[in-house]
Design an enzyme around this catalytic site. Structure first.
Site, PDB file in Angstrom:
ATOM      1  N   ILE A 125       2.650  -2.415   4.311  1.00  0.00           N
ATOM      2  CA  ILE A 125       2.526  -1.082   3.724  1.00  0.00           C
ATOM      3  C   ILE A 125       1.434  -0.390   4.525  1.00  0.00           C
ATOM      4  CG2 ILE A 125       1.942   0.246   1.668  1.00  0.00           C
ATOM      5  CD1 ILE A 125       2.513  -2.302   0.046  1.00  0.00           C
TER       6      ILE A 125
ATOM      7  N   VAL B 149      -1.368  -5.038   4.527  1.00  0.00           N
ATOM      8  CA  VAL B 149      -1.694  -3.627   4.371  1.00  0.00           C
ATOM      9  C   VAL B 149      -2.219  -3.130   5.722  1.00  0.00           C
ATOM     10  CG1 VAL B 149      -3.203  -1.976   3.194  1.00  0.00           C
ATOM     11  CG2 VAL B 149      -2.290  -3.950   1.940  1.00  0.00           C
ATOM     12  N   GLU B 150      -1.820  -1.921   6.092  1.00  0.00           N
ATOM     13  CA  GLU B 150      -2.337  -1.281   7.295  1.00  0.00           C
ATOM     14  C   GLU B 150      -3.024   0.014   6.898  1.00  0.00           C
ATOM     15  OE1 GLU B 150      -0.783   1.177  11.259  1.00  0.00           O
ATOM     16  OE2 GLU B 150       0.682   0.301   9.895  1.00  0.00           O
ATOM     17  N   LEU B 151      -4.176   0.277   7.500  1.00  0.00           N
ATOM     18  CA  LEU B 151      -4.823   1.574   7.399  1.00  0.00           C
ATOM     19  C   LEU B 151      -4.932   2.102   8.822  1.00  0.00           C
ATOM     20  CD1 LEU B 151      -7.644   0.819   4.811  1.00  0.00           C
ATOM     21  CD2 LEU B 151      -5.403   1.790   4.410  1.00  0.00           C
TER      22      LEU B 151
END
Length: 189
Positions: A90, A136-138
């Site tokens: 995500i 998770v990716e930011l």
């Protein structure tokens, strides 16, 4: 099995991503992670649900947690896989990748960084796992503009601002063109 192309159909009237639903071993642990690390806020969920879970919301998207303590029985992630930017994940847009990195370091969280470059534009990415091993990716992905494929032109219908593309373009290209053109119209007014 034959694949049917949807070129001549109108796109569904979708507006945006509403929520992501995730199975978790502990609703409490996952809630703490999404609140403390990503800034989500718990919201009321329907009382008719007869299973343990939680709904969180922020940034225009919801995360629905569904507790399943026996996740191991379903061959899901028991030990998180290595953090791999090419794995399912995500992704959330952020404005300060440096702050994200400092926060993850303060929390002693494992992470992997990557950089994507295209025509002088650079995107910084940070990948890490939640308590159940979901990645998770930011990133600051807005640094690379969304440019429709050059083979997909569109014509504007003056009466409705609805775009259509030639039959040689696929469904996704048409959807990208329509979304981009609507964003451009919103910006120009």
């Amino acid at each position: 099995m034959d694949t049917m192309e949807i070129n001549n159909s109108e796109a569904l009237p979708l507006l945006s991503l509403n929520h992501v639903s995730l199975l978790c071993r502990s609703v409490w642990d996952s809630m703490r992670f999404y609140e403390e690390v990503l800034g989500f806020v718990p919201i009321k969920r329907p009382s008719s649900f007869k299973f343990n879970g939680a709904w969180l919301y922020n940034y225009g998207i919801g995360i629905h947690l569904i507790e399943n303590p026996s996740m191991e029985d379903f061959d899901t992630i028991v030990e998180p896989r290595p953090i791999n930017p090419k794995d399912n994940h995500i992704s959330f847009q952020c404005t300060d990748v440096g702050l994200v990195l400092r926060r993850l370091e303060d929390m002693r969280m494992n992470y992997v960084t990557a950089v994507v470059e295209d025509e002088g534009n650079k995107v910084e990415q940070v990948f890490f796992h939640d308590p159940d091993g979901y990645m998770v990716e930011l990133c600051n992905c807005e640094n690379i503009p969304i440019i429709p494929l050059s083979s997909c032109s569109f014509k504007r219908r003056l009466s409705s601002f609805i775009k259509s593309a030639p039959a040689k373009c696929g469904f996704m290209e048409n959807a990208m063109m329509e979304s981009l053109s609507m964003e451009m119209l919103n910006i120009s007014f």
